[in-house]
Design a protein around this motif. Sequence first.
Motif, PDB file in Angstrom:
ATOM      1  N   GLU A 195      51.113  41.394  36.270  1.00  0.00           N
ATOM      2  CA  GLU A 195      51.004  41.907  35.064  1.00  0.00           C
ATOM      3  C   GLU A 195      53.079  42.556  34.984  1.00  0.00           C
ATOM      4  O   GLU A 195      53.321  43.273  35.753  1.00  0.00           O
ATOM      5  N   CYS A 217      51.152  39.023  31.273  1.00  0.00           N
ATOM      6  CA  CYS A 217      50.550  38.590  33.119  1.00  0.00           C
ATOM      7  C   CYS A 217      50.989  36.767  33.275  1.00  0.00           C
ATOM      8  O   CYS A 217      50.224  36.319  32.575  1.00  0.00           O
ATOM      9  N   TRP A 241      41.512  40.679  30.423  1.00  0.00           N
ATOM     10  CA  TRP A 241      42.584  42.335  30.407  1.00  0.00           C
ATOM     11  C   TRP A 241      41.425  43.678  30.575  1.00  0.00           C
ATOM     12  O   TRP A 241      40.816  43.460  30.174  1.00  0.00           O
ATOM     13  N   TYR A 259      46.330  47.981  33.379  1.00  0.00           N
ATOM     14  CA  TYR A 259      46.175  47.324  33.174  1.00  0.00           C
ATOM     15  C   TYR A 259      46.048  46.103  33.449  1.00  0.00           C
ATOM     16  O   TYR A 259      47.420  46.262  34.285  1.00  0.00           O
ATOM     17  N   CYS A 318      45.392  42.068  34.967  1.00  0.00           N
ATOM     18  CA  CYS A 318      44.750  40.862  34.544  1.00  0.00           C
ATOM     19  C   CYS A 318      44.052  40.167  35.475  1.00  0.00           C
ATOM     20  O   CYS A 318      44.222  40.580  36.730  1.00  0.00           O
TER      21      CYS A 318
END
Length: 120
Positions: A6, A22, A36, A93, A95
Motif C-alpha cells: 500500500e 495498492c 480496502w 489503510y 488492501c
Amino acid sequence: QAQLVESGGGLLQAGGSLRLSCSASETMFRHNGMGWYRQAPGKQRDLVATISNGGESSYADSVKGRFFISRDNDKNTLYLQMYSLKPEDTAVYYCNYFPSLLRINGRTYWGQGTQVTVSS
C-alpha cells in the motif's frame, strides 16, 4: 516478494483529498475481488470498500459518496480515491482480497498499510 504493498497515505486537513494505491500479485489480482480496509487506533480493522474482478463496487455507509474504489488489472493495482476527508477517517489503510483474505502458510497476510491522518 511482498504480496500487497500500500502507498499514498499522508497528513492533511479535513476536507482534503487523497488517493491510495495498492500493488498486488499479478497471478492473483485479476481473478479476485479486492477490498480496502482500515484500522483506527484502538479499534478493529473494518472493511471500507470492495470491488469485484468485474468492477462492481460497494462501500461502507461511513464513506459512501466520498470514497471511490477502482482497479487497473493491467497494472495489478488497486486504488482508493478519497474526497472530503474527515478526522474520523484517520487510520492505517490496508488492501487485501475480498471476500477471502490472502493467507500465506496458514496465516492471514496483511501488508504494511499506509497511514492516513486527517486533522480538524
